[in-house]
Design a protein around this motif. Structure first.
Motif, PDB file in Angstrom:
ATOM      1  N   LYS A   6     -14.344  25.539   2.531  1.00 31.10           N
ATOM      2  CA  LYS A   6     -13.536  26.685   2.104  1.00 31.10           C
ATOM      3  C   LYS A   6     -12.404  26.258   1.194  1.00 31.10           C
ATOM      4  CE  LYS A   6     -14.548  29.793   5.979  1.00 31.10           C
ATOM      5  NZ  LYS A   6     -14.052  30.355   7.264  1.00 31.10           N
ATOM      6  N   ALA A   7     -11.767  25.128   1.498  1.00 32.40           N
ATOM      7  CA  ALA A   7     -10.659  24.647   0.669  1.00 32.40           C
ATOM      8  C   ALA A   7     -11.137  24.308  -0.739  1.00 32.40           C
ATOM      9  CB  ALA A   7     -10.020  23.413   1.317  1.00 32.40           C
ATOM     10  N   VAL A   8     -12.286  23.645  -0.818  1.00 32.59           N
ATOM     11  CA  VAL A   8     -12.818  23.226  -2.112  1.00 32.59           C
ATOM     12  C   VAL A   8     -13.334  24.429  -2.902  1.00 32.59           C
ATOM     13  CG1 VAL A   8     -14.637  21.851  -3.201  1.00 32.59           C
ATOM     14  CG2 VAL A   8     -13.323  20.895  -1.332  1.00 32.59           C
ATOM     15  N   GLU A   9     -13.939  25.381  -2.195  1.00 33.76           N
ATOM     16  CA  GLU A   9     -14.438  26.587  -2.866  1.00 33.76           C
ATOM     17  C   GLU A   9     -13.288  27.471  -3.336  1.00 33.76           C
ATOM     18  OE1 GLU A   9     -17.194  28.070   0.038  1.00 33.76           O
ATOM     19  OE2 GLU A   9     -18.461  26.288  -0.180  1.00 33.76           O
ATOM     20  N   LYS A  10     -12.200  27.486  -2.585  1.00 31.67           N
ATOM     21  CA  LYS A  10     -11.008  28.209  -3.023  1.00 31.67           C
ATOM     22  C   LYS A  10     -10.434  27.571  -4.284  1.00 31.67           C
ATOM     23  CE  LYS A  10      -6.530  29.836  -1.268  1.00 31.67           C
ATOM     24  NZ  LYS A  10      -5.573  29.760  -0.133  1.00 31.67           N
ATOM     25  N   PHE A  11     -10.504  26.266  -4.384  1.00 35.00           N
ATOM     26  CA  PHE A  11     -10.088  25.539  -5.585  1.00 35.00           C
ATOM     27  C   PHE A  11     -10.941  25.934  -6.778  1.00 35.00           C
ATOM     28  CE2 PHE A  11     -10.772  21.711  -8.261  1.00 35.00           C
ATOM     29  CZ  PHE A  11      -9.470  21.453  -8.670  1.00 35.00           C
ATOM     30  N   GLY A  12     -12.215  26.299  -6.490  1.00 34.73           N
ATOM     31  CA  GLY A  12     -13.074  26.786  -7.566  1.00 34.73           C
ATOM     32  C   GLY A  12     -14.453  26.181  -7.651  1.00 34.73           C
TER      33      GLY A  12
ATOM     34  N   SER B 146      -3.933  19.974   5.474  1.00 35.59           N
ATOM     35  CA  SER B 146      -3.740  21.105   4.558  1.00 35.59           C
ATOM     36  C   SER B 146      -4.870  21.190   3.536  1.00 35.59           C
ATOM     37  CB  SER B 146      -2.416  20.962   3.811  1.00 35.59           C
ATOM     38  OG  SER B 146      -2.467  19.874   2.901  1.00 35.59           O
ATOM     39  N   ASP B 147      -5.060  22.400   3.003  1.00 31.27           N
ATOM     40  CA  ASP B 147      -6.047  22.585   1.938  1.00 31.27           C
ATOM     41  C   ASP B 147      -5.715  21.704   0.734  1.00 31.27           C
ATOM     42  OD1 ASP B 147      -7.307  24.404   3.517  1.00 31.27           O
ATOM     43  OD2 ASP B 147      -6.906  26.154   2.267  1.00 31.27           O
ATOM     44  N   GLU B 148      -4.428  21.560   0.441  1.00 27.67           N
ATOM     45  CA  GLU B 148      -4.020  20.745  -0.706  1.00 27.67           C
ATOM     46  C   GLU B 148      -4.468  19.298  -0.540  1.00 27.67           C
ATOM     47  OE1 GLU B 148      -0.035  20.023  -3.387  1.00 27.67           O
ATOM     48  OE2 GLU B 148       0.190  19.965  -1.212  1.00 27.67           O
ATOM     49  N   GLU B 149      -4.292  18.751   0.660  1.00 27.23           N
ATOM     50  CA  GLU B 149      -4.732  17.367   0.891  1.00 27.23           C
ATOM     51  C   GLU B 149      -6.243  17.257   0.766  1.00 27.23           C
ATOM     52  OE1 GLU B 149      -4.966  13.877   4.317  1.00 27.23           O
ATOM     53  OE2 GLU B 149      -3.441  15.455   4.548  1.00 27.23           O
ATOM     54  N   ILE B 150      -6.950  18.224   1.327  1.00 28.21           N
ATOM     55  CA  ILE B 150      -8.414  18.207   1.231  1.00 28.21           C
ATOM     56  C   ILE B 150      -8.845  18.158  -0.231  1.00 28.21           C
ATOM     57  CG2 ILE B 150     -10.510  19.573   1.610  1.00 28.21           C
ATOM     58  CD1 ILE B 150      -9.118  20.677   4.168  1.00 28.21           C
ATOM     59  N   VAL B 151      -8.320  19.086  -1.024  1.00 27.39           N
ATOM     60  CA  VAL B 151      -8.723  19.188  -2.430  1.00 27.39           C
ATOM     61  C   VAL B 151      -8.359  17.918  -3.191  1.00 27.39           C
ATOM     62  CG1 VAL B 151      -8.209  20.358  -4.604  1.00 27.39           C
ATOM     63  CG2 VAL B 151      -8.703  21.700  -2.554  1.00 27.39           C
TER      64      VAL B 151
END
Length: 697
Positions: free
Chosen positions: A507-513, A602-607
């Motif tokens: 989800k984090a990566v898909e939110k990134f695009g 966090s999503d930021e760390e994942i991305v």
């Protein structure tokens, strides 16, 4: 590379000449302006025809001048249009072949326009993250209507001249000329030579009976379809200005919007991709005039999913294909899949029935290597195992004619070793198609140490013919794309061990695009493929650490969609990824075994861990000369791996974030005892560029 003037009776013919598409360079603008001045001063001239030489009226701005002072030097396009519009004698635009962007804006500044049938007419600036900047949003609604104009401007797609001429009440084209365009344009210019006042598009009115409701509807539609791109919504605003403002005010508004968009990260990313795609076709030591080998017939070895997809590319381009398999059942199955794909296109109205039959007529099949003896290009798409490749290339070496190009569709194996199985290594090249091969745009062209330059030039030409974006890679394990994705996938595994679930990472990566996250991607491709690669790595690179979660998943038989279970659960006949309690428990049990206390991530760390892993490996690839330029890496990821277009690829994204900031983040990741500190040592090229305040591009 400018413009010429020729007086024919009482008409001056001005011809723009700047191959290949008569881009509106400074020299062309100066030439046209000088020719207009000359025509206005000549008492014998009563009218002017403006056209383009060769295969275009004008494709718009000259991309070779983008970003240079010449692009805005006087006369700029706005000034040139103003000069033509204010001319004292009628100016007729004779458009043909291609009339796009600034070329269409120039034509709209003329008093009259005639066109050859089949002319491709467009304002494609939105595809570069911009709005038309020389009056396109203000003039086009005045000649073809607000709704038609907005559809063209928001989509950026070309429309044929005769289709536009059929719009009721349109004044874009006064005539569609079937015969000789120039003769017809001159005849028309003579007809209107004495007419006064001279019509100006700016004086026409743009209107809509339900303007407020229509533009709100348009905004809602654009927002839903292009939420990550600011330009389409701004196109709506500009066209609305053509209705709500006076012409001069609308022009000022359009220019303000154009200038503001130029500096957005999305516009920069789209322009980067635009130039990157063109740069990918240029190989530093292979001149553009390198002679190419003729490819009149193609052989494909393997009738599976990949082989069938590869064959379809050539059938679509009108190239005969002979497909080889070892058993008739495999051939029949492969042909059945190809037919099913085409029949689906026919059913959806994407392909006419006669075209379908024509393509299938180009396909022949065989069980014998002897039937490949007259093929000019032979591509193997067999099992990814070196022993299998050796048998195939031994057989090809024995039957292929001299000068035939022998290509491997390998995704990871050593092309130099494959070439050594033949007595003609200069004719061997990698052609790594991406699945589904008949859909995906990317083609990695793998250059072996012996691959001849004319082979490379030929394959790059073939890629263009079958509408692929070809990127040249050197030989290494995984080439550009798969070598980088391995590091991305390793980080995804570590994130599971540290506290994430597969769904959280995806989800984090898909939110990134990204089109899909790493775990959904694994389920789609088949987790057993990655498992086989890791088993090889454990032998070849015993010091390279992986999370064991992916191996545990495969040991449970959860290979992905094809088995109905992978990182996610799947229902029969559906592709919806359903979070799996079984997988979450497996990950939790594995953490306990390792003694890891999960933490919130966090999503930021994942991305950033996933994307910067791509960036660091990409920097190594550049350093080693596997890729010749950073934009090649970005094109691989934009066209083959679902990286978000509006971010311009991993290397461009790193440039936008600032390489100093990227290096600092990597240093923090390297301090994580559960991560791979050695990997997070910045590649020397990355460290150097960051220290010098430079970028990859």
């Amino acid at each position: 590379m400018s413009a010429s003037i020729e007086v024919r009776g009482n008409v001056a013919l001005i011809t723009m000449s700047n191959p290949p598409v008569n881009g509106l360079s400074l020299a062309v603008r100066q030439g046209v302006a000088a020719a207009i001045d000359q025509a206005m001063a000549d008492p014998a001239v009563e009218a002017v025809v403006l056209t383009g030489a060769g295969k275009a009226f004008s494709g718009g701005a000259d991309i070779r001048e983008f970003g240079s002072p010449k692009a805005v030097a006087e006369p700029n396009l706005l000034s040139l249009i103003s000069l033509i519009e204010g001319a004292s004698k009628p100016v007729v635009a004779a458009v043909h072949s291609v009339c796009m962007g600034g070329g269409l804006e120039l034509a709209l500044g003329c008093h009259y326009r005639v066109a050859a049938p089949g002319t491709q007419v467009a304002l494609p600036e939105v595809k570069l993250g911009l709005v038309p900047g020389a009056g396109g949003t203000q003039r086009l609604p005045r000649v073809i209507g607000v709704e038609n104009a907005l559809n063209m401007i928001v989509s950026g797609e070309p429309v044929k001249s005769e289709m536009l001429a059929m719009i009721p009440g349109q004044t874009l084209f006064q005539q569609i000329i079937d015969g000789d365009l120039i003769e017809g344009a001159i005849a028309y210019a003579k007809e209107v030579a004495a007419k006064r006042p001279l019509p100006k598009v700016r004086d026409a009115k743009a209107s809509h009976p339900e303007a407020d409701a229509y533009f709100q509807f348009a905004r809602n539609t654009v927002k839903a379809m292009a939420k990550n791109f600011p330009a389409p919504a701004k196109c709506v605003d500009c066209v609305e200005a053509s209705v709500s403002k006076r012409f001069d005010e609308g022009m000022v508004y359009e220019r303000e919007v154009f200038t503001a968009l130029m500096f957005t990260p999305e516009c920069k990313a789209l322009r980067h991709a635009f130039f990157g795609e063109r740069a990918a076709s240029k190989i530093p030591d292979v001149p553009e005039d390198t002679p190419k080998r003729e490819i009149a017939k193609v052989g494909v070895i393997g009738a599976g999913t990949m082989g069938g997809g590869i064959a379809m590319n050539f059938l679509n381009a009108g190239v005969p294909v002979v497909m080889l398999e070892m058993k008739q059942e495999a051939l029949d199955r492969g042909i059945g899949v190809i037919r099913k794909n085409y029949e689906s296109q026919v059913k959806r109205g994407k392909l006419k029935a006669d075209k379908y039959e024509g393509r299938m007529a180009l396909l022949s099949t065989t069980l014998s290597y002897d039937d490949l003896k007259d093929a000019d290009l032979i591509i193997e798409a067999v099992f990814e195992e070196m022993g299998v490749k050796e048998k195939v290339f031994n057989a090809l070496d024995a039957v292929a004619k001299p000068g035939a190009i022998l290509a491997s569709n390998t995704s990871t194996l050593d092309v130099d070793k494959i070439a050594s199985f033949t007595k003609r290594p200069q004719d061997v090249v990698g052609m790594h198609f991406f699945s589904p091969a008949n859909v995906m745009k990317l083609l990695e062209v793998v250059r072996g140490k012996a691959t001849a330059k004319d082979v490379l030039a030929t394959v790059m030409g073939v890629a263009k013919k079958i509408r692929k974006t070809a990127v040249v890679s050197g030989v290494c394990d995984g080439f550009i794309g798969n070598r980088m994705i391995e590091q991305y996938s390793r980080q995804a595994g570590f994130l599971l061990e540290e506290g994430c679930t597969p769904a959280q990472v995806d989800k984090a990566v898909e939110k990134f695009g990204f089109a899909m996250g790493p775990f959904r991607m694994g389920d789609l491709a088949g987790n057993d493929i990655g498992w086989a690669i890791r088993k090889r790595r454990y032998v070849d690179k015993p010091g390279l650490r992986y999370s064991k979660t992916a191996d545990l998943l495969c040991e449970m038989g959860r290979y992905g969609q094809k088995t109905g279970a992978g990182w996610y659960d799947y229902q029969a006949g559906k592709r919806d990824a359903i979070p799996s309690a079984v997988v979450v428990k497996m990950i939790e049990d594995h953490r306990k075994e390792l003694g890891i206390t999960p933490r919130k991530i966090s999503d930021e760390e994942i991305v950033h861990r996933l994307v910067y892993a791509l960036v660091n490996e990409g920097a190594h690839i550049l350093e080693e000369g596997i890729a010749s330029k950073a934009s090649d890496i970005d094109m691989v990821y934009l066209t083959g791996y679902g990286f978000p277009l509006w971010r311009g690829g991993p290397m461009n994204y790193a440039d936008q974030k600032g390489l100093f900031n990227v290096v600092q983040a990597m240093k923090r990741f390297g301090q994580n005892p559960l991560d791979d500190a050695k990997f997070w040592q910045p590649a020397p090229l990355l460290a150097k560029l960051a220290a010098e305040g430079k970028s990859f591009s």
